[in-house]
Scaffold this active site. Structure first.
Site, PDB file in Angstrom:
ATOM      1  N   CYS A 123       0.802  -1.233   0.000  1.00 12.87           N
ATOM      2  CA  CYS A 123       0.000   0.000   0.000  1.00 12.87           C
ATOM      3  C   CYS A 123       0.830   1.278   0.000  1.00 12.87           C
ATOM      4  O   CYS A 123       0.474   2.251  -0.660  1.00 12.87           O
ATOM      5  CB  CYS A 123      -0.997   0.001   1.157  1.00 12.87           C
ATOM      6  SG  CYS A 123      -0.258  -0.064   2.792  1.00 12.87           S
ATOM      7  N   LYS A 200      -6.238  -9.154  11.210  1.00 11.88           N
ATOM      8  CA  LYS A 200      -6.125  -7.706  11.068  1.00 11.88           C
ATOM      9  C   LYS A 200      -7.504  -7.141  10.765  1.00 11.88           C
ATOM     10  O   LYS A 200      -8.089  -7.416   9.726  1.00 11.88           O
ATOM     11  CB  LYS A 200      -5.158  -7.373   9.942  1.00 11.88           C
ATOM     12  CG  LYS A 200      -4.986  -5.887   9.709  1.00 11.88           C
ATOM     13  CD  LYS A 200      -3.892  -5.619   8.703  1.00 11.88           C
ATOM     14  CE  LYS A 200      -3.699  -4.148   8.467  1.00 11.88           C
ATOM     15  NZ  LYS A 200      -2.629  -3.893   7.494  1.00 11.88           N
ATOM     16  N   ARG A 222     -10.694  -0.640   2.953  1.00 15.13           N
ATOM     17  CA  ARG A 222     -10.024  -1.937   2.995  1.00 15.13           C
ATOM     18  C   ARG A 222     -10.943  -3.052   3.504  1.00 15.13           C
ATOM     19  O   ARG A 222     -10.484  -4.092   3.912  1.00 15.13           O
ATOM     20  CB  ARG A 222      -8.807  -1.860   3.909  1.00 15.13           C
ATOM     21  CG  ARG A 222      -7.766  -0.838   3.498  1.00 15.13           C
ATOM     22  CD  ARG A 222      -6.411  -1.223   4.072  1.00 15.13           C
ATOM     23  NE  ARG A 222      -5.506  -0.115   4.237  1.00 15.13           N
ATOM     24  CZ  ARG A 222      -4.887   0.526   3.235  1.00 15.13           C
ATOM     25  NH1 ARG A 222      -5.108   0.181   2.001  1.00 15.13           N
ATOM     26  NH2 ARG A 222      -4.049   1.497   3.504  1.00 15.13           N
ATOM     27  N   LYS A 253      -4.386  -7.428  15.481  1.00 18.48           N
ATOM     28  CA  LYS A 253      -4.233  -5.991  15.279  1.00 18.48           C
ATOM     29  C   LYS A 253      -5.579  -5.355  14.990  1.00 18.48           C
ATOM     30  O   LYS A 253      -6.312  -5.890  14.170  1.00 18.48           O
ATOM     31  CB  LYS A 253      -3.288  -5.774  14.096  1.00 18.48           C
ATOM     32  CG  LYS A 253      -3.106  -4.350  13.680  1.00 18.48           C
ATOM     33  CD  LYS A 253      -2.232  -4.275  12.477  1.00 18.48           C
ATOM     34  CE  LYS A 253      -2.254  -2.849  11.988  1.00 18.48           C
ATOM     35  NZ  LYS A 253      -1.726  -2.697  10.675  1.00 18.48           N
ATOM     36  N   SER A 279      -1.287   2.875  15.726  1.00 19.54           N
ATOM     37  CA  SER A 279      -1.084   4.325  15.753  1.00 19.54           C
ATOM     38  C   SER A 279      -2.194   5.076  16.501  1.00 19.54           C
ATOM     39  O   SER A 279      -1.919   5.982  17.281  1.00 19.54           O
ATOM     40  CB  SER A 279      -0.957   4.846  14.332  1.00 19.54           C
ATOM     41  OG  SER A 279      -2.086   4.502  13.565  1.00 19.54           O
ATOM     42  N   TYR A 317       4.552   1.909  19.423  1.00 17.30           N
ATOM     43  CA  TYR A 317       5.277   3.172  19.236  1.00 17.30           C
ATOM     44  C   TYR A 317       5.766   3.720  20.571  1.00 17.30           C
ATOM     45  O   TYR A 317       6.551   4.651  20.608  1.00 17.30           O
ATOM     46  CB  TYR A 317       4.371   4.195  18.536  1.00 17.30           C
ATOM     47  CG  TYR A 317       3.870   3.696  17.195  1.00 17.30           C
ATOM     48  CD1 TYR A 317       4.674   3.781  16.069  1.00 17.30           C
ATOM     49  CD2 TYR A 317       2.614   3.097  17.067  1.00 17.30           C
ATOM     50  CE1 TYR A 317       4.242   3.315  14.839  1.00 17.30           C
ATOM     51  CE2 TYR A 317       2.164   2.616  15.840  1.00 17.30           C
ATOM     52  CZ  TYR A 317       2.983   2.715  14.743  1.00 17.30           C
ATOM     53  OH  TYR A 317       2.552   2.231  13.534  1.00 17.30           O
TER      54      TYR A 317
HETATM   55  C1  PBG Z   1      -0.202  -1.619   5.902  1.00 19.23           C
HETATM   56  C2  PBG Z   1      -0.290  -1.394   7.361  1.00 19.23           C
HETATM   57  C3  PBG Z   1      -1.160  -0.551   8.097  1.00 19.23           C
HETATM   58  C4  PBG Z   1      -0.743  -0.613   9.418  1.00 19.23           C
HETATM   59  C5  PBG Z   1       0.326  -1.487   9.473  1.00 19.23           C
HETATM   60  N1  PBG Z   1       0.562  -1.971   8.213  1.00 19.23           N
HETATM   61  C6  PBG Z   1      -2.236   0.356   7.633  1.00 19.23           C
HETATM   62  C7  PBG Z   1      -3.481  -0.166   7.093  1.00 19.23           C
HETATM   63  O1  PBG Z   1      -3.767  -1.342   7.010  1.00 19.23           O
HETATM   64  O2  PBG Z   1      -4.229   0.709   6.692  1.00 19.23           O
HETATM   65  C8  PBG Z   1      -1.330   0.154  10.563  1.00 19.23           C
HETATM   66  C9  PBG Z   1      -0.417   0.382  11.709  1.00 19.23           C
HETATM   67  C10 PBG Z   1      -0.845   1.411  12.677  1.00 19.23           C
HETATM   68  O3  PBG Z   1      -1.958   1.967  12.634  1.00 19.23           O
HETATM   69  O4  PBG Z   1      -0.036   1.702  13.556  1.00 19.23           O
HETATM   70  N2  PBG Z   1      -1.148  -2.431   5.358  1.00 19.23           N
END
Ligand code: PBG
Length: 332
Positions: A123, A200, A222, A253, A279, A317
């Site tokens: 991505c 995820k 997504r 996650k 994040s 983080y």
């Molecule tokens: C890429 C990815 C993402 C995150 C980790 N790998 C973003 C997403 O799926 O949109 C998110 C990590 C975070 O929010 O700290 N696919």
């Protein structure tokens, strides 16, 4: 006077020494993985507006941050790349001269004891920001599973060639763990591990990351490849599949809103388990701290909850700060 024999719970809790002695969960920097953003740029670093305290680093600038982490005994980093150019085949993801590949080589050379993991996704390298190849259809668009898996396996191989100990496919396409395992084995990388983003969820908590990595989808969302927050069995199915396909660590996650999934996965699989304190969870804690909350206490409570839920590995983080606080040896 107590009228019957009774566990002296309150008395036990009164003394910090006893509290520590009886603690069931032991949080330590040893279970942390620090996510880091590496960007193809001249400047050594730039602040990420949406994530206070986090930076994008150039491959050279990154080494200073890694050194701090290593000193604090954080054993591993997880690298995300931000290329100069994006296109519709994510070429920057699997180029030998890609920004992540460069950073991996530098880190391996300077810090031989550190575990290097690389996020294996398309991505950040796609002009449209989706995790796979997009095809226009009559009703809109479609993300092509098998064609995307091919590129993901290619990306994983190129990261392993650069020296990654672990590749971490985060795209949620079907069959990608098997494809990555096959590509690695066929090229002499039997020793390279796979940390699979197995469960995820499609989550609002990724918002700040997408700003940090410039990877927000330009259209659509997504939801066709990430999981629905209402589902639990599906998470367990995804994890079982990835374990069967050859993952060495499976991940849940985000972490905080999904502690039940973490616990259930640990109980069921007894398999190395990672949780990604994402994040949005990080930023919420930062904002609360700005409003005057005790950041140390808040973050350690959060990380202890994730540990208690059953995570062996915590991707966070907060890694640098938490490692500092934990090294401070003050009773929690
Ligand atoms: C890429 C990815 C993402 C995150 C980790 N790998 C973003 C997403 O799926 O949109 C998110 C990590 C975070 O929010 O700290 N696919």
């Amino acid at each position: 006077m107590m009228k019957f024999p009774c566990y002296r719970a309150r008395r036990m809790r009164r003394t910090p020494g006893l509290r520590n002695l009886l603690a069931e969960t032991s949080l330590s920097a040893r279970s942390f993985v620090a996510p880091l953003f590496v960007k193809d740029m001249k400047r050594r670093g730039e602040a990420i507006r949406a994530m206070p305290g986090q930076f994008r680093y150039s491959p050279d600038g990154l080494l200073f941050e890694v050194e701090k982490l290593e000193r604090l005994k954080v054993p591993a980093v997880l690298l995300f790349g931000i290329p100069q150019k994006k296109d519709d085949r994510a070429r920057g993801a699997y180029s030998g001269e890609g920004v992540v590949q460069k950073a991996v080589r530098k880190i391996r050379k300077r810090f031989p004891g550190l575990v290097v993991m690389t996020d294996t996704c398309l991505c950040e390298y796609m002009s449209h920001g989706h995790c796979g190849i997009v095809k226009k259809t009559r009703n809109g668009y479609e993300v092509l599973n098998d064609e995307s898996v091919e590129l993901i396996a290619r990306t994983a191989l190129s990261q392993a060639e650069a020296g990654a100990h672990f590749v971490a496919p985060s795209d949620m396409m079907d069959g990608r763990v098997r494809a990555v395992r096959k590509a690695l084995d066929a090229n002499g990388f039997e020793q390279t591990g796979i940390l699979s983003y197995a469960a995820k969820y499609s989550s609002v908590f990724y918002g700040p990351f997408r700003d940090a990595a410039g990877s927000a989808p330009r259209f659509g969302d997504r939801k066709s490849y990430q999981m629905d927050a209402r589902n639990r069995d599906e998470a367990l199915r995804e994890m079982a599949l990835d374990i069967r396909e050859g993952a060495d660590i499976v991940m849940v996650k985000p972490a905080l809103a999904y502690l039940d999934i973490i616990r259930e996965a640990k109980d069921r699989f007894r398999f190395p388990l990672a949780a990604y304190n994402v994040s949005g969870e990080y930023v919420m804690a930062k904002w609360a701290a700005r409003e005057g909350w005790d950041e140390r206490a808040l973050v350690l409570e959060i990380l202890n909850s994730i540990k208690r839920a059953g995570a062996d590995v915590i991707i966070t983080y907060h890694a640098k700060d938490a490692a500092k606080w934990l090294a401070g040896d003050i009773p929690i």
